[in-house]
Write a protein that holds these residues in place. Structure first.
Motif, PDB file in Angstrom:
ATOM      1  N   TYR A   1      31.860  46.752  34.611  1.00  0.00           N
ATOM      2  CA  TYR A   1      32.643  45.520  34.542  1.00  0.00           C
ATOM      3  C   TYR A   1      31.688  44.335  34.656  1.00  0.00           C
ATOM      4  N   THR A   2      32.123  43.196  34.122  1.00  0.00           N
ATOM      5  CA  THR A   2      31.431  41.924  34.341  1.00  0.00           C
ATOM      6  C   THR A   2      32.413  40.954  34.975  1.00  0.00           C
ATOM      7  N   PHE A   3      32.051  40.424  36.139  1.00  0.00           N
ATOM      8  CA  PHE A   3      32.854  39.431  36.845  1.00  0.00           C
ATOM      9  C   PHE A   3      32.151  38.082  36.736  1.00  0.00           C
ATOM     10  N   THR A   4      32.792  37.122  36.101  1.00  0.00           N
ATOM     11  CA  THR A   4      32.265  35.765  36.051  1.00  0.00           C
ATOM     12  C   THR A   4      33.081  34.904  37.004  1.00  0.00           C
TER      13      THR A   4
ATOM     14  N   VAL B   1      37.905  34.853  39.282  1.00  0.00           N
ATOM     15  CA  VAL B   1      37.069  35.749  38.484  1.00  0.00           C
ATOM     16  C   VAL B   1      37.675  35.899  37.095  1.00  0.00           C
ATOM     17  N   ASN B   2      36.868  35.626  36.090  1.00  0.00           N
ATOM     18  CA  ASN B   2      37.266  35.777  34.685  1.00  0.00           C
ATOM     19  C   ASN B   2      38.512  34.965  34.347  1.00  0.00           C
TER      20      ASN B   2
ATOM     21  N   GLN C   1      41.237  34.516  36.033  1.00  0.00           N
ATOM     22  CA  GLN C   1      42.470  35.235  36.328  1.00  0.00           C
ATOM     23  C   GLN C   1      42.804  35.140  37.816  1.00  0.00           C
TER      24      GLN C   1
ATOM     25  N   GLY D   1      42.201  38.535  40.103  1.00  0.00           N
ATOM     26  CA  GLY D   1      41.144  38.905  39.185  1.00  0.00           C
ATOM     27  C   GLY D   1      41.413  40.253  38.546  1.00  0.00           C
TER      28      GLY D   1
END
Length: 647
Positions: A24-27, A45-46, A48, A51
């Motif tokens: 996964y990638t969490f921005t 995060v993302n 959302q 998240g």
């Protein structure tokens, strides 16, 4: 012989194929959200709220790259994930790692061997946990079944709290003044307040089929509030808490302290229509006038497919101070009876939880003489200064960051709180028993105490004074948890095996109580064998918080890194193998995992398997086991090639 080797190789390949590496990638960054008649900027995060959910199978390896585009330091904690031999991936800021700085990144790598159920993840730095959170769902691997009737559908329900302000400012204002923070303005269900609030224009709706079995995965991600959760016209069958399977508990009300999770089955056998799912605070503060409470009610809708959402039926909620309902829920939980409760006890502790006051710190510029404080055994815990995390200080031999003298019992009555960064050192594989006492002082409240890196058995709990001679321990089927709600004016007894080397935070999960000092750290030593010795940390980990360490970690972060190998599946007995009489899978004729010897003492860290057996030692060894299995596979294939060459 050749056929035997090939058959064994194919079997091993099949076992390895059961597990995977999930990435996964969490921005982490800012976003605008409309709620309660206003637009608020939050960190998420993302983009959302909540998240993204992490969804894996037992035994998978997990890789999450966290990119920090926010203006704040941040870390992510994988709440309830045991982090066997990966303490640097646990996440609490300045305990297991230095924070991820703005514009920085860090890739967490860890496995989930031997764990199934509902966990979650959240920020573990400041009040960012209010909006930086999400579900972490671990399902049985292929070929394994739930220890309860299979659900027709699953619905994650993440309960939260909402402020109409920047939550970092909410915390900062409280810390500067030495006071408790302002209460939330609303509760949320999957990020939405529901229709009972002003300007409400959105609600979470779960559309279900009639006469279906629905698994609700309920998480209390709130910062400050214990919560009641009900669904109008429906009852629950609780089948797991904190990703530990339980005996069935039938109830119409779920009770969750901050940090806890509950898996509950709901049969949609009511009259077709729409039903409110309602969330309301369980106020445990005594006296109730000590702090203002959020008395609002959040709602979501359980809607039978093909019916209208209006008007939903509303459940009758308990009163906010209904301790009897809460205690009946908590005290009624039972485990499956496996593995056995570890004994004998090697380390016996009594930890007294206390609220009080300390002189204002010079940094508390709005504080008037004294500040709200908290302590365990009279020690008001402080995280180390910004120079190093506790795990980094230990790994690098830095002196003066912490002291290893946390007391095993409370101080004499009347002793003032003392500030300190104290840890309790514990030998590997020690059996630790803790009596948590929450005395009837003024004020007092129910403290949800969370242990990182371990599950523990709840052997007993109650209200009133703890009197050992009159307390009956449940050594047969205690529930295993990672977060225990200790009643105000009451107590709880927990036991765990310290079989996971590292620095592990043990703290109240009411977020304001952490900076107030309600925590401590267990320092678990490595064992004497290679399998019980903590390996070197990954190159991208920052344990010492200086510019040189951050630069070296940043270089390692962009370099290719070896992926964490998934854990192999436990070997299954033939389908005809007998199982314990109370085994759901055995009764259904499913494969069962037979008991086998393990290197560790029986522990709630070893999963409570559905068939009553212990997991194989490969499950507890974590991702390294996949390497051993791969090596064995290579040897078999090499023997096959040599045989063919001779032929």
């Amino acid at each position: 012989m050749v056929r035997l080797l090939l058959a064994l190789a194919l079997l091993l390949v099949g076992r390895l194929a059961d597990a995977a590496t999930v990435k996964y990638t969490f921005t982490v960054g800012s976003m605008q959200i409309n709620q309660l008649c206003s637009t608020t900027s939050i960190i998420a995060v993302n983009g959302q709220l909540p998240g993204p959910s992490i969804e894996v199978n037992e035994g998978d390896a997990v890789e999450v790259k966290v990119i920090n585009n926010s203006p704040y330091n941040v870390t992510i904690h994988w709440h309830g994930v045991l982090q066997l031999m990966t303490p640097w991936a646990d996440g609490p800021s300045l305990v297991s790692q230095c924070p991820i700085q703005p514009s920085g990144s860090y890739t967490y790598r860890f496995g989930v061997p031997g764990q199934e159920g509902t966990l979650w993840w959240h920020a573990h730095s400041s009040f960012l946990r209010a909006t930086v959170y999400g579900a972490f769902i671990v399902r049985p691997r292929a070929g394994n079944a739930y220890p309860f009737p299979a659900p027709d559908m699953e619905v994650p329900i993440v309960l939260g709290e909402w402020w109409n302000r920047n939550v970092v400012d909410v915390e900062s204002d409280a810390l500067l003044a030495g006071q408790l923070p302002a209460q939330s303005d609303a509760f949320t269900v999957n990020g939405k307040t529901g229709l009972l609030y002003p300007c409400a224009n959105d609600t979470f709706t779960a559309v279900v089929e009639p006469n279906a079995r629905v698994l609700l995965r309920v998480i209390n991600a709130g910062l400050n509030s214990h919560l009641f959760f009900k669904v109008a016209g429906h009852n629950f069958t609780v089948v797991a808490v904190d990703a530990g399977y339980t005996s069935n508990l039938n109830t119409d009300t779920l009770v969750l302290a901050p940090g806890q999770t509950v898996d509950a089955l709901v049969d949609t056998a009511a009259a077709p229509g729409s039903y409110y799912m309602a969330v309301q605070a369980h106020d445990t503060m005594s006296p109730l006038t000590f702090a203002a409470s959020d008395t609002t009610t959040a709602t979501a809708i359980l809607q039978y497919n093909g019916t209208s959402t209006s008007p939903p039926a509303m459940p009758a909620m308990p009163s906010s101070s209904d301790a009897a309902t809460a205690n009946a829920f908590y005290f009624g939980l039972r485990g499956l009876g496996t593995p056995a409760v570890p004994s004998p006890v090697d380390v016996s502790m009594t930890i007294e939880l206390g609220l009080g006051q300390l002189p204002c710190d010079p940094s508390q510029t709005r504080c008037n003489g004294t500040a709200a404080a908290a302590a365990m055994n009279g020690v008001s815990f402080r995280l180390p200064g910004p120079q190093a995390s506790l795990l980094g200080a230990h790994a690098n031999g830095l002196a003066g960051v912490f002291t290893a003298d946390f007391p095993d019992g409370p101080p004499p009555s009347g002793t003032a709180m003392a500030v300190g960064t104290k840890v309790r050192k514990v030998s590997f594989n020690s059996v630790v028993e803790i009596v948590l006492q929450n005395p009837s002082a003024v004020p007092t409240e129910n403290h949800p105490i969370h242990l990182h890196g371990f599950n523990f058995f709840v052997l007993a709990q109650g209200v009133g004074p703890f009197t050992p001679a009159s307390v009956a321990y449940n050594l047969v089927d205690p529930v295993a948890r990672n977060t225990i709600a200790v009643p105000g004016g009451g107590w709880a007894v927990i036991r765990f095996v310290a079989n996971n080397p590292g620095m592990w935070f043990f703290h109240c999960h009411l977020d304001p109580h952490v900076p107030m000092g309600l925590g401590m750290v267990f320092h678990v030593d490595s064992g004497t064998t290679p399998g019980s010795t903590l390996p070197p940390p990954p190159a991208n980990w920052v344990g010492v918080c200086d510019a040189q360490s951050y630069a070296a970690a940043a270089a390692a972060e962009v370099a290719p890194a070896p992926a964490l190998s998934p854990a192999p599946a436990p070997a299954l007995a033939p389908a005809s193998a007998p199982g314990p009489a109370n085994s759901p899978r055995a009764a259904a004729g499913s494969p069962v995992i037979p008991p086998r010897a393990v290197d560790h003492k029986p522990s709630p860290n070893l999963p409570q398997h559905r068939d009553g057996g212990l997991p194989s030692s490969r499950s507890t060894a974590g991702p390294r086991a996949a390497g051993h299995l791969t090596g064995l596979l290579c040897i078999i294939l090499l023997l096959f090639v040599l045989h063919q060459h001779k032929a």
